[in-house]
Design a protein around this motif. Structure first.
Motif, mmCIF file in Angstrom:
data_model
loop_
_atom_site.group_PDB
_atom_site.id
_atom_site.type_symbol
_atom_site.label_atom_id
_atom_site.label_comp_id
_atom_site.label_asym_id
_atom_site.label_seq_id
_atom_site.Cartn_x
_atom_site.Cartn_y
_atom_site.Cartn_z
ATOM 1 N N PHE A 41 17.018 60.485 63.160
ATOM 2 C CA PHE A 41 17.239 59.192 64.192
ATOM 3 C C PHE A 41 17.147 59.359 65.300
ATOM 4 N N THR A 42 16.325 58.151 66.024
ATOM 5 C CA THR A 42 16.483 58.429 67.823
ATOM 6 C C THR A 42 16.429 57.074 68.435
ATOM 7 N N GLU A 43 17.468 56.937 69.690
ATOM 8 C CA GLU A 43 17.944 55.735 70.372
ATOM 9 C C GLU A 43 19.140 55.146 69.335
ATOM 10 N N PRO A 44 20.052 54.860 69.141
ATOM 11 C CA PRO A 44 20.260 56.910 69.609
ATOM 12 C C PRO A 44 19.639 57.399 68.513
ATOM 13 N N ASP A 45 20.317 59.145 68.977
ATOM 14 C CA ASP A 45 20.184 60.082 67.939
ATOM 15 C C ASP A 45 21.201 60.264 66.545
ATOM 16 N N ALA A 46 20.865 60.486 65.311
ATOM 17 C CA ALA A 46 21.643 60.391 64.463
ATOM 18 C C ALA A 46 20.827 61.071 63.462
ATOM 19 N N VAL A 47 21.573 61.997 62.777
ATOM 20 C CA VAL A 47 21.334 62.842 61.205
ATOM 21 C C VAL A 47 21.976 62.313 60.551
ATOM 22 N N LEU A 48 21.264 61.506 58.737
ATOM 23 C CA LEU A 48 21.950 61.028 58.037
ATOM 24 C C LEU A 48 21.043 62.172 57.090
ATOM 25 N N ILE A 49 22.451 62.670 55.587
ATOM 26 C CA ILE A 49 21.555 62.984 54.799
ATOM 27 C C ILE A 49 22.354 62.726 53.337
ATOM 28 N N VAL A 50 20.972 62.151 52.793
ATOM 29 C CA VAL A 50 21.499 61.407 51.477
ATOM 30 C C VAL A 50 21.442 62.336 50.549
ATOM 31 N N ASP A 51 22.344 62.566 49.659
ATOM 32 C CA ASP A 51 22.254 63.950 48.679
ATOM 33 C C ASP A 51 22.641 62.609 47.465
ATOM 34 N N MET A 52 21.443 61.977 46.922
ATOM 35 C CA MET A 52 21.435 61.466 45.375
ATOM 36 C C MET A 52 22.003 61.598 44.281
ATOM 37 N N PRO A 53 21.538 63.123 44.204
ATOM 38 C CA PRO A 53 22.494 63.691 42.529
ATOM 39 C C PRO A 53 23.412 63.794 42.842
ATOM 40 N N ASN A 54 24.581 64.011 44.068
ATOM 41 C CA ASN A 54 25.671 63.871 44.333
ATOM 42 C C ASN A 54 25.973 62.949 44.588
ATOM 43 N N GLN A 55 25.828 61.732 44.725
ATOM 44 C CA GLN A 55 26.104 60.295 45.439
ATOM 45 C C GLN A 55 26.475 60.844 46.657
ATOM 46 N N GLN A 56 26.776 61.413 47.703
ATOM 47 C CA GLN A 56 26.850 61.284 48.537
ATOM 48 C C GLN A 56 26.187 60.974 50.034
ATOM 49 N N VAL A 57 27.125 60.530 51.398
ATOM 50 C CA VAL A 57 26.346 60.605 52.381
ATOM 51 C C VAL A 57 27.171 61.450 53.950
ATOM 52 N N TYR A 58 26.308 62.149 54.678
ATOM 53 C CA TYR A 58 26.431 63.098 55.150
ATOM 54 C C TYR A 58 25.801 62.975 56.824
ATOM 55 N N GLN A 59 27.363 62.803 57.364
ATOM 56 C CA GLN A 59 26.902 63.044 58.880
ATOM 57 C C GLN A 59 26.605 63.460 59.832
ATOM 58 N N GLY A 60 25.273 64.518 59.988
ATOM 59 C CA GLY A 60 25.189 65.250 60.952
ATOM 60 C C GLY A 60 24.594 66.231 59.449
ATOM 61 N N ASP A 61 23.582 67.138 59.799
ATOM 62 C CA ASP A 61 23.038 68.270 59.207
ATOM 63 C C ASP A 61 24.205 69.616 58.674
ATOM 64 N N VAL A 62 24.204 69.384 56.933
ATOM 65 C CA VAL A 62 24.469 69.993 56.472
ATOM 66 C C VAL A 62 23.841 71.259 55.536
ATOM 67 N N PRO A 63 24.856 72.825 56.812
ATOM 68 C CA PRO A 63 23.878 73.898 56.534
ATOM 69 C C PRO A 63 23.648 73.609 55.424
ATOM 70 N N GLY A 64 22.672 74.966 54.895
ATOM 71 C CA GLY A 64 22.904 75.023 52.747
ATOM 72 C C GLY A 64 22.110 73.768 52.374
ATOM 73 N N THR A 65 22.050 72.841 53.718
ATOM 74 C CA THR A 65 21.359 72.032 52.234
ATOM 75 C C THR A 65 20.463 71.514 51.963
ATOM 76 N N GLU A 66 19.445 72.086 50.918
ATOM 77 C CA GLU A 66 17.538 71.796 50.992
ATOM 78 C C GLU A 66 17.294 70.091 50.999
ATOM 79 N N CYS A 67 16.633 69.380 52.014
ATOM 80 C CA CYS A 67 16.636 67.980 51.808
ATOM 81 C C CYS A 67 14.861 67.825 50.627
ATOM 82 N N SER A 68 14.671 66.903 49.933
ATOM 83 C CA SER A 68 13.747 67.374 49.547
ATOM 84 C C SER A 68 12.306 66.676 50.421
ATOM 85 N N ALA A 69 12.640 65.538 51.161
ATOM 86 C CA ALA A 69 12.319 64.847 52.454
ATOM 87 C C ALA A 69 13.171 64.633 53.259
ATOM 88 N N THR A 70 12.313 64.360 55.049
ATOM 89 C CA THR A 70 12.679 64.118 55.717
ATOM 90 C C THR A 70 12.275 62.697 56.450
#
Length: 134
Positions: A41-70
């Motif tokens: 996201f922009t305005e304000p800048d924000a990154v969320l990663i939603v890991d559907m299989p593990n039912q987790q939402v992370y704020q910011g990049d998660v090292p080593g996480t392979e995203c299916s789509a951005t």
């Protein structure tokens, strides 16, 4: 008016996924997609990663996480989407939402999201954030 900061983006947009994971109908369908979705996201800048299989939402990049789509968009577009005001395919075609990765899987998620619009709107109202209502 928009979100004040990354924490608000996490609370509201990330929170809708946490709500979805708890839903007995929607949650298992999200898990079954196998998608790990990154929101940039922009305005304000924000990154969320939603890991559907593990039912987790992370704020910011998660090292080593392979995203299916951005998905890339302004926070205003993301907020309007969760209120049912943005058509995903049209927004993608018009460049309001950029997508990298597995587009077909994202389009499959859209019908599930529609069931969450009232919950998202109610959360904004309950928190006194009528300024975010489109």
């Amino acid at each position: 008016m928009s979100f004040a900061n990354e924490d608000e983006v996490r609370r509201y947009i990330g929170g809708i996924f946490e709500t979805a994971f708890k839903d007995p109908e929607i949650g298992p369908k999200l898990v079954d997609t196998g998608i790990v979705l990154k929101f940039d996201f922009t305005e304000p800048d924000a990154v969320l990663i939603v890991d559907m299989p593990n039912q987790q939402v992370y704020q910011g990049d998660v090292p080593g996480t392979e995203c299916s789509a951005t998905m890339s968009m302004t926070c205003d577009v993301g907020n309007a989407y969760w209120q049912g005001k943005v058509n995903l395919p049209f927004a993608m075609a018009r460049g309001k939402i950029g997508v990298d990765g597995n587009v077909a899987s994202l389009l499959k998620l859209a019908p599930l999201g529609k069931k969450l619009y009232p919950t998202y709107i109610e959360t904004l109202k309950n928190d006194g954030r009528e300024d975010l209502l489109a």
